[in-house]
Design an enzyme around this catalytic site. Sequence first.
Site, PDB file in Angstrom:
ATOM      1  N   HIS A   1       0.843  -1.193   0.000  1.00 26.27           N
ATOM      2  CA  HIS A   1       0.000   0.000   0.000  1.00 26.27           C
ATOM      3  C   HIS A   1       0.883   1.250   0.000  1.00 26.27           C
ATOM      4  O   HIS A   1       2.062   1.196   0.332  1.00 26.27           O
ATOM      5  CB  HIS A   1      -0.915   0.020   1.228  1.00 26.27           C
TER       6      HIS A   1
ATOM      7  N   HIS B   1       5.535   6.759  -1.065  1.00 24.60           N
ATOM      8  CA  HIS B   1       6.266   5.511  -1.321  1.00 24.60           C
ATOM      9  C   HIS B   1       5.433   4.305  -0.915  1.00 24.60           C
ATOM     10  O   HIS B   1       4.521   4.416  -0.112  1.00 24.60           O
ATOM     11  CB  HIS B   1       7.595   5.498  -0.554  1.00 24.60           C
TER      12      HIS B   1
END
Length: 190
Positions: A43, A130
């Site tokens: 995720h 990120h």
Amino acid sequence: MAKTRTFIAVEAADGIHAHAQQAIGRLRPLAQNVKWVEPENLHWTLQFLGDLTDEEIAEVCRRVKKVVSRLEPFSISASGVGAFPKVDRPRTLWLGIGEGADEFCELQSTIQQSLEDLGFRGELRKYVPHLTLGRVSSSGPPQSSLTEELDHLSDLPRGQMAVDEVTVYASRLARSGATYVPLSHTRLGG
């Protein structure tokens, strides 16, 4: 009173999963002291909130829904592999965002601002969007081959996806690793 470890994120789409697994496959042989993220847990983190009560979770979900539903969906392209704090001293290995990074940072900032008066402060460091691939343990010698491969992967394109939903997750920790349980989903643009 029981508390639940909670964070807000955008789930990685299937195409991103494939690219992330490809990057992990290239890095895995070069790093024996890395705990790799399981594919189902990939995720893009927007904000880690820590341990919350049920009432705090309900308020977080309400506020996330309110601000996220006002924003329009957008696309991102995953691009490059990097490390925090630095490539030559990797502790966290990640997949970055190329196209759409500004919109992703705006999404993160909007959510963070909506939660500040509840006591959730953003990090002092600049937010870098990120997707965590793995965490390097502190034990073991520095791995120059890992650093070299990270340099080679720094500009590599890694797929595209639409950012059209934000999820508030519970993180349940166990010896076998973390399990992420969705608590609420909110679509961008309502």
